[in-house]
Design an enzyme around this catalytic site. Structure first.
Site, mmCIF file in Angstrom:
data_model
loop_
_atom_site.group_PDB
_atom_site.id
_atom_site.type_symbol
_atom_site.label_atom_id
_atom_site.label_comp_id
_atom_site.label_asym_id
_atom_site.label_seq_id
_atom_site.Cartn_x
_atom_site.Cartn_y
_atom_site.Cartn_z
ATOM 1 N N GLY B 327 0.829 -1.214 0.000
ATOM 2 C CA GLY B 327 0.000 0.000 0.000
ATOM 3 C C GLY B 327 0.851 1.246 0.000
ATOM 4 O O GLY B 327 1.938 1.288 -0.588
ATOM 5 N N SER B 328 0.401 2.248 0.750
ATOM 6 C CA SER B 328 1.014 3.574 0.673
ATOM 7 C C SER B 328 2.462 3.606 1.134
ATOM 8 O O SER B 328 3.199 4.534 0.793
ATOM 9 C CB SER B 328 0.215 4.560 1.517
ATOM 10 O OG SER B 328 -1.098 4.579 1.038
#
Lengths: 184, 638
Positions: B327-328
């Protein structure tokens, strides 16, 4: 030979004292052999003394020559002595070596027992040490311990002070020369 | 010499001469002619002598015959019997080498425990008395001991796993008929603290998980069981010992881990897992300079001392073995790629529309519904608000093939070289997919559609922290002897440069703004420059996103002015509406960093006034006044 009376006492012609016998005594065969071993010269001298007229009856002193021992015998004797010393030394060394081997074996066994004990104890100590540390750490984790975790807020950083230059002392003044004698 | 001796002298000599006796004639016994009385006596003597002689001869010949029999006929069997009796297996077991941490704290050590066999018929005391004594020493019920002792005459197994102390207590009872059979047992003093890394060994002393498995060769001491000859008193005969008999190396397997930081990491992780009712979590502290791990915690974990009580599932160190979509937390890596590829300037602005439709797929920011599009924003801002659309904009500047090449260069789709066991191959879509389907590089831009292990993510962030080198994550420092000399060091691949120092540092400084102004404020420590990135991702299982299941993470780098440590925390399935990378994972990283900076002596970047709770007073780390609002600012999410 044993029956022949000795005219000159063996002492007089420098016989060895141990083989000297009083005149007239019957000689044991061993004594004869000793006397014989001194060679024929002595006997010849005795004969000559017997046959000589009385005016010429002068006793000559004969010095015994050192016994003529052949070289090989002397070397053998030397060899024997040398080898006896060597044998004795080696016997001593063998005894030493034997006692050392017995002693070292015993010492080795003792040392080995000690080593195995230490090897057995080492992990035990490691274990106990770590268990104690772990126990302390767990106690410290508990809130009631009163200990706090180190954080950036409760750490003090001290800047190391830069090295100061060496302080130069003014050169000491030479002591004033004594003008008066030291003494009261 | 005098011609004549004085008469006195002759006289004296005559007196001192001993009287001469005639020498006995040398004649044999049988030729002697003696009086009849003597002759009779002699006959008896002869008979006696003959008798004695014959007895001696008989005895001697008997001995001779026996010797003959022993030597010629029974010799071989007897020699074999003697050998069997004298030789004993000395090294029944060779202990495994201990495992220690970087400070020499023992994490695993072999100790000998005993199996106790009793031969009841040989006991020196009556059975009931013996069982009473044994039950007391061994802490066993007396009735049971008595029942066991009555069950057989010999070879009753009474207890196993008896410690050295207990064994010596039992020995001191002087019961006879006791057999202590030693065998090794691995002991882990910190219980479950290092379980997931060190692993455990089975009953046969073979490593089954963790380093015990992967470093089996290093942990096993060479040497085989030796047989030596013993003397009558039990001492070993030292003359014919096998070579290397006394040699037992003092090597220990030293790890790069630090027990204090490991403990602090575990506490911080467990607290948040408990707070959010999460399924599991992991935290990694890595020294970016060489990839050595300072701490690696997986929770829940198991105690290797009693591994048999735990679920097999726990033996897997999922920080190393399980893939997840980062993810981020992957966004800074993409920024570094774009900078390094030369398609992006650090000062550039990217247009963030808030939402994009890429070949029928809708891609939007996590806060599109509340915040909408942001318009033109800088790259640090993209990281601060964790803008997905901004990241897509950056990655689109790259050719998909080129971007794919970069991801491959960073090791995606490959296996991380590490000394921890069971490392999987990370997943990356194929080059074909990247080229034909524009959604693939777009989702990869915000860390989805690719999966890696938390350990590999730490490795990638370490490359930002150390000036662009891809280092091998590892925990084994080497085999060290008691004088501190390394006898063996693991061969790790050379660090591979992937980014330039300038670009790597630029990204770290962008990440600093995430902590100072963005979603990572919860990880800030007054006085320190900390870089970080939050991550909250929906969990995908078998290619389908699981509703409500999140995986939250945070990556921190400290200190920004000279990046050294990378800290990653991943918490799987935290419960509650408020469960984000910033709320769940960032506080873990903050707490770990608190211990890290104080333990490793990392000095604050600039002095700040703090109150007794450690919160900054008056000024922030840039010297700006801090207002109450800014200080208690809302938790950013991505």
């Amino acid at each position: 030979m044993a029956a022949r009376p000795a005219i000159i006492e063996p002492d007089r012609i420098g016989y060895d004292e141990s083989s000297a016998q009083p005149a007239g005594s019957s000689r044991a065969p061993s004594n004869v052999s000793v006397a014989q071993s001194f060679g024929t010269q002595v006997r010849n001298a005795q004969m000559r003394a017997q046959n000589r007229p009385a005016s010429l009856h002068r006793v000559h002193t004969l010095r015994p020559r050192p016994p003529q021992i052949p070289l090989w015998l002397r070397q053998l004797v030397l060899l024997q002595r040398g080898s006896s010393i060597a044998a004795l030394t080696m016997g001593g060394l063998a005894l030493l070596a034997y006692s050392w081997s017995v002693h070292s074996q015993r010492a080795w066994t003792q040392a080995y027992t000690q080593l195995s004990d230490l090897r057995r104890d080492e992990p035990q100590l490691m274990r106990t040490n770590e268990v104690l540390k772990e126990h302390l750490a767990q106690q410290a984790e508990a809130k009631s311990s009163g200990l706090i975790e180190p954080t950036a807020a409760n750490i003090l950083y001290l800047e190391p002070e830069a090295l100061r230059p060496d302080r130069v002392l003014p050169p000491a003044e030479p002591p004033a020369p004594l003008e008066a004698p030291l003494g009261y | 010499m005098a011609r004549t001796l004085p008469p006195q002298v002759s006289q004296r000599r005559r007196l001192t001469q001993p009287a001469r006796r005639p020498n006995p004639r040398p004649t044999g016994i049988l030729q002697l002619r003696l009086p009849a009385r003597w002759q009779a006596q002699l006959d008896t003597r002869r008979i006696r002598l003959l008798l004695t002689w014959s007895i001696l001869v008989l005895a001697l010949s008997g001995l001779g015959l026996r010797l003959l029999a022993l030597q010629l006929f029974e010799g071989k069997e007897l020699a074999a019997m003697a050998k069997a009796q004298q030789t004993v297996g000395l090294s029944d077991f060779i202990p495994r080498r201990p495992v220690v941490d970087r400070a020499g704290v023992v994490l695993a050590v072999d100790e000998s425990v005993y199996m106790l066999y009793v031969h009841p018929s040989m006991l020196s005391k009556p059975l009931d008395e013996a069982s009473q004594l044994l039950s007391k020493a061994l802490n066993l019920p007396e009735a049971e001991v008595l029942k066991l002792l009555r069950s057989a005459d010999t070879g009753v197994k009474l207890a196993d796993g008896i410690s050295e102390n207990t064994a010596s207590q039992v020995r001191d009872l002087y019961l006879d008929g006791l057999d202590f059979i030693p065998h090794p047992q691995r002991f882990y003093p910190q219980n479950d603290l290092f379980g997931s890394i060190v692993g455990y060994v089975n009953g046969e002393g073979k490593g089954q998980a963790g380093l015990e498995l992967s470093q089996e060769d290093q942990l096993t001491r060479p040497g085989k069981a030796m047989r030596v000859r013993r003397m009558g008193d039990g001492g070993i005969i030292p003359t014919d010992l096998p070579a290397g008999f006394l040699h037992q190396d003092d090597l220990k397997l030293e790890l790069t881990l630090d027990r204090r930081i490991q403990r602090a990491t575990r506490i911080a992780l467990d607290r948040q897992i408990q707070n959010f009712g999460a399924k599991r979590g992991t935290a990694i502290v890595m020294d970016a300079a060489d990839g050595s791990l300072v701490a690696l915690v997986v929770s829940p974990t198991y105690d290797p001392n009693t591994f048999y009580d735990y679920d097999v599932e726990l033996f897997r160190n999922w920080a190393v073995t399980d893939l997840y979509e980062p993810g981020s937390t992957f966004k800074p890596i993409n920024v570094a790629i774009a900078l390094e590829a030369g398609v992006l300037n650090p000062g550039e602005y990217i247009y963030d529309a808030g939402q994009l439709i890429i070949s029928e797929h809708v891609v939007q920011n996590h806060d599109f519904n509340s915040a909408g599009g942001r318009g033109s924003i800088s790259i640090p801002e993209i990281l601060q608000v964790s803008s997905n659309i901004g990241m897509v904009g950056i990655v689109r500047k790259l050719d998909p093939g080129n971007y794919h090449g970069w991801l491959e260069k960073l090791g995606l789709g490959k296996t991380v070289a590490t000394d921890l066991p069971s490392v999987p191959t990370s997943q990356l879509k194929t080059l074909e997919e990247f080229k034909t389907s524009p959604i693939e590089p777009a989702t990869a831009a915000f860390g989805q559609g690719l999966s890696l292990t938390p350990l590999q993510l730490a490795q990638l962030h370490a490359s930002l922290a150390n000036g662009g080198k891809l280092v091998s994550p590892h925990v084994v420092k080497g085999l060290v002897d008691s004088t501190g000399q390394y006898k063996w060091r693991p061969e790790l691949p050379e660090p591979r440069p992937v980014f330039s120092q300038k670009n790597a540092q630029a990204v770290v400084e962008m990440m600093e703004t995430v902590v100072s102004q963005g979603s990572g404020k919860t990880a800030a420590i007054p006085g320190y420059r900390i870089a970080g990135k939050t991550g909250t991702a929906q969990k995908a299982e078998n290619g389908v996103y699981v509703a409500g299941a999140r995986i939250t993470s945070f990556v921190g780098i400290v200190p920004v002015e000279a990046p050294r440590y990378v800290i990653i925390a991943v918490v799987d399935e935290p419960q509650g509406e408020d469960a984000y990378g910033s709320t769940v994972a960032a506080p873990i990283v903050k707490e770990i960093m608190q211990t890290l900076v104080s333990t490793m002596g990392i000095q604050p970047s600039q002095p700040v006034a703090i109150d007794h709770t450690g919160e900054a007073l008056a000024v922030d780390l840039h010297g700006n006044p801090i207002t109450a609002d800014a200080h208690s600012g809302e938790h950013g999410v991505d």
